[in-house]
Motif scaffolding. Structure first.
Motif, PDB file in Angstrom:
ATOM      1  N   ASP A   6      -2.040-112.972  35.139  1.00 50.53           N
ATOM      2  CA  ASP A   6      -1.534-113.823  36.198  1.00 50.53           C
ATOM      3  C   ASP A   6      -0.804-115.004  35.555  1.00 50.53           C
ATOM      4  N   GLU A  11      -2.493-118.398  35.861  1.00 46.32           N
ATOM      5  CA  GLU A  11      -3.668-118.592  35.009  1.00 46.32           C
ATOM      6  C   GLU A  11      -3.240-118.786  33.556  1.00 46.32           C
ATOM      7  N   ALA A  12      -2.231-117.984  33.149  1.00 43.19           N
ATOM      8  CA  ALA A  12      -1.730-118.114  31.775  1.00 43.19           C
ATOM      9  C   ALA A  12      -1.227-119.537  31.554  1.00 43.19           C
ATOM     10  N   PHE A  13      -0.513-120.070  32.536  1.00 48.25           N
ATOM     11  CA  PHE A  13       0.042-121.418  32.447  1.00 48.25           C
ATOM     12  C   PHE A  13      -1.079-122.451  32.343  1.00 48.25           C
ATOM     13  N   ALA A  14      -2.113-122.282  33.182  1.00 43.78           N
ATOM     14  CA  ALA A  14      -3.219-123.237  33.179  1.00 43.78           C
ATOM     15  C   ALA A  14      -4.002-123.165  31.871  1.00 43.78           C
ATOM     16  N   ARG A  15      -4.253-121.944  31.406  1.00 44.61           N
ATOM     17  CA  ARG A  15      -5.080-121.793  30.201  1.00 44.61           C
ATOM     18  C   ARG A  15      -4.372-122.261  28.938  1.00 44.61           C
ATOM     19  N   ARG A  16      -3.031-122.210  28.988  1.00 45.48           N
ATOM     20  CA  ARG A  16      -2.294-122.605  27.804  1.00 45.48           C
ATOM     21  C   ARG A  16      -2.437-124.102  27.548  1.00 45.48           C
ATOM     22  N   THR A  17      -2.649-124.854  28.587  1.00 44.85           N
ATOM     23  CA  THR A  17      -2.667-126.305  28.412  1.00 44.85           C
ATOM     24  C   THR A  17      -4.025-126.930  28.670  1.00 44.85           C
ATOM     25  N   ILE A  18      -4.981-126.130  29.082  1.00 42.58           N
ATOM     26  CA  ILE A  18      -6.277-126.721  29.397  1.00 42.58           C
ATOM     27  C   ILE A  18      -7.373-125.752  28.976  1.00 42.58           C
ATOM     28  N   LEU A  19      -8.493-126.336  28.581  1.00 42.49           N
ATOM     29  CA  LEU A  19      -9.583-125.523  28.059  1.00 42.49           C
ATOM     30  C   LEU A  19     -10.207-124.668  29.146  1.00 42.49           C
ATOM     31  N   ASN A  20     -10.421-125.256  30.292  1.00 45.19           N
ATOM     32  CA  ASN A  20     -11.242-124.562  31.275  1.00 45.19           C
ATOM     33  C   ASN A  20     -10.808-124.800  32.715  1.00 45.19           C
ATOM     34  N   PRO A  21      -9.701-124.223  33.124  1.00 49.74           N
ATOM     35  CA  PRO A  21      -9.281-124.418  34.518  1.00 49.74           C
ATOM     36  C   PRO A  21     -10.211-123.682  35.480  1.00 49.74           C
ATOM     37  N   THR A  22     -10.467-124.275  36.633  1.00 49.13           N
ATOM     38  CA  THR A  22     -11.301-123.593  37.621  1.00 49.13           C
ATOM     39  C   THR A  22     -10.430-122.649  38.449  1.00 49.13           C
ATOM     40  N   GLN A  62      -8.111-124.494  40.734  1.00 45.47           N
ATOM     41  CA  GLN A  62      -6.946-125.088  40.076  1.00 45.47           C
ATOM     42  C   GLN A  62      -5.869-124.031  39.824  1.00 45.47           C
ATOM     43  N   PRO A  82      -1.592-129.152  32.556  1.00 44.98           N
ATOM     44  CA  PRO A  82      -0.376-128.409  32.908  1.00 44.98           C
ATOM     45  C   PRO A  82       0.649-129.272  33.634  1.00 44.98           C
ATOM     46  N   PHE A 119      -0.635-127.822  24.094  1.00 43.54           N
ATOM     47  CA  PHE A 119      -1.949-128.327  23.721  1.00 43.54           C
ATOM     48  C   PHE A 119      -1.990-128.721  22.238  1.00 43.54           C
ATOM     49  N   MET A 179      -3.330-114.089  26.605  1.00 45.19           N
ATOM     50  CA  MET A 179      -3.344-114.162  28.055  1.00 45.19           C
ATOM     51  C   MET A 179      -3.905-112.878  28.674  1.00 45.19           C
ATOM     52  N   VAL A 208     -15.515-120.789  35.154  1.00 43.00           N
ATOM     53  CA  VAL A 208     -14.488-121.257  34.237  1.00 43.00           C
ATOM     54  C   VAL A 208     -14.364-120.335  33.034  1.00 43.00           C
TER      55      VAL A 208
END
Lengths: 313, 560
Positions: free
Chosen positions: A33, A36-47, A50, B74, B80, B438, B476
């Protein structure tokens, strides 16, 4: 001729629409997705919430055909979207990266022509002689060698062992030589095999015998008759290779730290940056089909019979 | 005529594209914007510094196009990686080192008994690189801005930012932070550069948004500041003239963008760069070669930064069986892996968290490498090889599963294949699948895995954030969520831990959680990863790692 080009253009637009539809479908088939890829790339643990908000914000929650139509509408207006990876307008990123790739590919193209033409003619003329055997071996190695390995070999030899070039040399003409050679060698190797075979098959054609009978010199026969008749398939191959080189430049750009469109596309694919992927595919497809059109026109100019055969007049 | 024309057009096109790619500008960009920043170093001063200083060049896989914002979400940035450079430009109120919290911009602090009020006594006379004064008002502004800038991600990077209730300025150098709930990892969160670094007040607009200045300026109190970027993808940083700490050997450093690991190694060998920092930037093979070469210096951090482990899916057969998980723990020869795949750079891990981490020094009996014990455990659970194909079965179901790992490095490829061969020896058929990061996340989050290879979050998120994310309700991290899934009150235990204040109670809770994880074995810890550096020993004498070893500290370099 004009009608011929116009018909080709209509065909090209259909090809472009087909390519972009395929690009959209393949991107959406991926299990990943993009939100999700976008969120995970910049943050450790997106809910989950989010990620869901991001998906909605980016429009990835819409059905694929709606996404495609929206993209196409914006595309016609000249808006290819905003990159998820760099946050810049996609068109801006591509305009920064494309010249770097075009410069490598252009020089590689010159290498290919400069190597292919003389070596193929000499190989054909010295068929089954020592030179031909050596060239056969070299070209087989050239075709088989992976690009990244050849690139590193070039760097180890010409940057470390014999320090003529720099490992990271983006920005000047000298820095272009190794990457363009790396890109050119495998393609030149296969082109040499093809042109040699075409020349040899043309050597036995009737027009060569008549030319000989007319007392035309050997060199003239080769240059004016055999080579001219061998060129149409080569023109198509050369032009297609430019497209392949642009699309496949990522490995060479990576090895030589060259910030081109190939690497940009691979980065976008890894990050699931759909706006960039779709735009890069579109740009590469446009270059590809325009080069094909150019090859067709050039072939018509070399051999006007093609137009008569296709009813172009 | 037509042919000649086409040929000419073609030649001109080629020449134009060659020229387009070769256009070169050595002018640093963004000078204009920099001149607008108040009290920024003048160009003259910069040049003066450059002539009498040591300068080094290092490499990175990416550029600093996203600027230098310290709240990395984001919405504010897409890279990061900046996280590892922040310590050069910014400082936090407190520092983390070897499991302890040390003073930084706060010279001391007090925590109220109920864990709801943190009082920080700030250092005096500190200035930001743009000349602004550091004081309690600035801290208040920063602590109010961080949750705003975190937006929807508030609390995701540092839980504490979601717990701020009120920030009070007591006097010019004293600030009080009131929290809505106590959190035992609060001080460790205050030590996270992302998002808790203190930024100059000039980095914020009047409407409480982040100024665009942050794209081309580092506006912190750290030893260095951003200078310029060349078109050749080289970023230059210079000493911060207002730095309150001691002078460092290096007063100018450049970061060159080199994406490929092998190209980085070649560039170091050629002398185009002076150092490679980070275990992800160089292969262990490459590191070993440089270690044996007198022209290069190498160093490995004493402190492990994270744990490499495999996580089981406890809701699917066959790994829902505790005996099968224990058998895997006994069947993998970690010493062998550490020696032959990691060249002893990564030492074998007997426990999920390295015992040097806060609250993690808990006595746990390691699972020794013992194939007979592993086989015995499998047989106890009824797994036997009935058809003689070397793979065990139970009730007609083969003892098999898919191991997912993030591909792209030779170490992870080798590790996955080695584990497969160890498990094959005890009659387990493992299909190894390498995926890009990913795709790996997508599969593991969708519960489509049997075993998944990965690493813990690392210092300073370990163990605090890792334990928090073991909560199954937050969804998470599906792999960490397997940790206490066998306990009915697993989530309650984690929620309770987060609000504890007394050290002995926190330790008791840790004793329980770590014992549960170890005995139920939802994870197989493989090794503890350490941070690496390789440098040109003709230029650099030594490097001392930061308390958070993944932070690249240029001021910790000693030059020759």
């Amino acid at each position: 001729m004009t009608r011929y080009i116009r018909n080709k253009f209509i065909g090209l637009i259909i090809v472009l629409i087909g390519v972009t539809i395929l690009s959209f479908i393949f991107s959406n088939i991926s299990s990943v997705d993009p939100a999700e890829a976008f969120a995970r790339r910049t943050i450790l643990n997106p809910t989950t919430e989010q990620v869901e908000n991001l998906r909605e914000e980016m429009g990835f929650n819409l059905p694929v055909h709606i996404q495609y139509l929206n993209w196409l509408r914006n595309c016609i207006k000249g808006d290819l979207g905003i990159s998820l990876l760099t946050k810049n307008p996609v068109i801006y990123d591509i305009s920064k990266k494309l010249p770097a790739t075009l410069s490598i590919v252009s020089l590689a193209f010159l290498w290919i022509i400069a190597i292919t033409l003389p070596v193929s003619i000499l190989s054909a003329l010295s068929k089954d002689n020592f030179f031909d055997h050596i060239m056969r071996m070299i070209t087989i190695i050239g075709i088989s060698i992976p690009n990244f390995w050849l690139g590193f070999l070039m760097l180890v030899v010409f940057a470390i062992a014999i320090p003529i070039f720099d490992v990271v040399a983006y920005g000047d003409f000298k820095g272009l030589i190794l990457p363009s050679l790396t890109l050119a060698i495998p393609i030149a190797s296969s082109s040499i095999r093809l042109l040699r075979a075409t020349i040899l098959s043309n050597m036995n054609k009737d027009f060569v015998i008549y030319a000989r009978a007319r007392g035309i010199s050997r060199n003239n026969i080769i240059c004016k008759h055999i080579l001219k008749n061998s060129m149409p398939p080569m023109v198509t191959v050369f032009c297609q290779n430019i497209g392949y080189m642009i699309a496949g430049s990522a490995i060479v750009e990576n090895v030589f730290s060259w910030p081109g469109i190939g690497r940009h596309l691979v980065d976008a694919i890894i990050a699931r940056d759909l706006p960039t992927i779709n735009a890069c595919v579109l740009v590469i497809a446009i270059i590809f089909v325009l080069l094909n059109l150019f090859a067709d026109v050039l072939n018509c100019a070399i051999n006007p019979k093609i137009l008569q055969e296709t009813g172009g007049f | 005529m037509e042919k000649k024309l086409i040929a000419m057009i073609f030649a001109v096109l080629i020449m134009l594209s060659l020229l387009a790619g070769c256009s070169r500008s050595t002018e640093p960009v963004n000078n204009e914007e920099k001149e607008n920043i108040p009290n920024q170093n003048s160009v003259g001063e910069t040049e003066e510094i450059a002539t009498k200083t040591s300068e080094i060049t290092l490499c990175e896989s990416w550029g600093f196009e996203n600027g230098f914002a310290t709240v990395i979400t984001p919405e504010t940035s897409t890279n990061f990686g900046l996280n590892f450079y922040l310590a050069n430009f910014y400082e936090t109120l407190v520092n983390y080192e070897d499991g302890e919290i040390l003073p930084s911009l706060a010279k001391s602090w007090e925590v109220s008994e109920d864990g709801l009020i943190y009082t920080f006594y700030l250092k005096e006379g500190v200035k930001f690189s743009d000349g602004a004064d550091f004081n309690a008002e600035v801290v208040k502004k920063n602590l109010e801005m961080i949750p705003r800038l975190s937006g929807a991600y508030n609390g995701s990077v540092a839980l504490i930012t979601a717990l701020f209730k009120e920030i009070n300025v007591i006097d010019e150098y004293t600030v009080e932070v009131h929290m809505s709930s106590p959190y035992y990892g609060a001080l460790h969160d205050f030590a996270k550069l992302n998002p808790m670094a203190m930024v100059s007040p000039n980095a914020f607009n009047e409407d409480n948004t982040l100024s665009d200045k942050i794209f081309t300026n580092t506006m912190g109190t750290g030893p260095y500041m951003y200078d310029s970027q060349s078109d050749e993808k080289i970023y230059t940083f210079i000493s911060n003239p207002n730095y309150h700490g001691g002078k460092s050997d290096i007063i100018k450093f450049n970061v060159k963008v080199i994406p490929d690991q092998e190209a980085k190694a070649l560039a170091l060998r050629k002398g185009e760069i002076d150092m490679i920092f980070g275990f992800a930037q160089i292969s262990y093979d490459g590191f070993k070669v440089f270690s044996d070469d007198n022209n290069f210096g190498t160093n490995i951090s004493d402190t492990p930064i994270r744990t490499r482990f495999f996580g089981f899916n406890l809701s699917k057969e066959p790994f829902n069986d505790k005996n099968v998980r224990l058998a895997v723990n006994h069947a993998i020869d970690k010493e062998n892996i550490s020696k032959n795949i990691f060249y002893d750079i990564e030492k074998k891990a007997d426990t999920f968290f390295n015992s040097e981490l806060p609250y993690c020094d808990v006595e746990l009996k390691p699972y020794e490498y013992n194939v007979d014990k592993a086989i015995q455990l499998l047989e106890q659970s009824g797994y036997v090889d009935t058809d003689g194909d070397g793979i065990r079965e139970k009730d007609g179901n083969k003892l098999e599963g898919e191991l997912l790992y993030i591909s792209g490095s030779s170490v992870t490829d080798d590790l996955a294949l080695t584990v497969k061969s160890f498990l094959n020896k005890i009659g387990m058929d493992i299909k190894v699948t390498g995926l890009d990061m990913m795709a790996w996340y997508a599969k593991t989050q969708a519960d489509e895995f049997a075993i998944a290879g990965r690493e813990t979050y690392g210092i300073p998120s370990d163990p605090f954030t890792s334990i928090s994310n073991m909560n199954t309700q937050t969804k998470v991290d599906n792999i960490l969520a397997q940790a206490l899934i066998h306990l009915e009150d697993g989530d309650e235990i984690i929620n309770k831990l987060n609000t504890l204040v007394k050290e002995n109670e926190i330790q008791e809770e840790y004793d329980f959680i770590l014992n549960e994880i170890h005995s139920n074995s939802p994870f197989v810890p493989i090794s503890h990863i350490k941070e690496l550096i390789v440098y040109n020993s003709k230029k650099i004498d030594a490097y001392e790692f930061d308390g958070q070893p993944s932070n690249i500290r240029i001021d910790f370099l000693k030059v020759k």
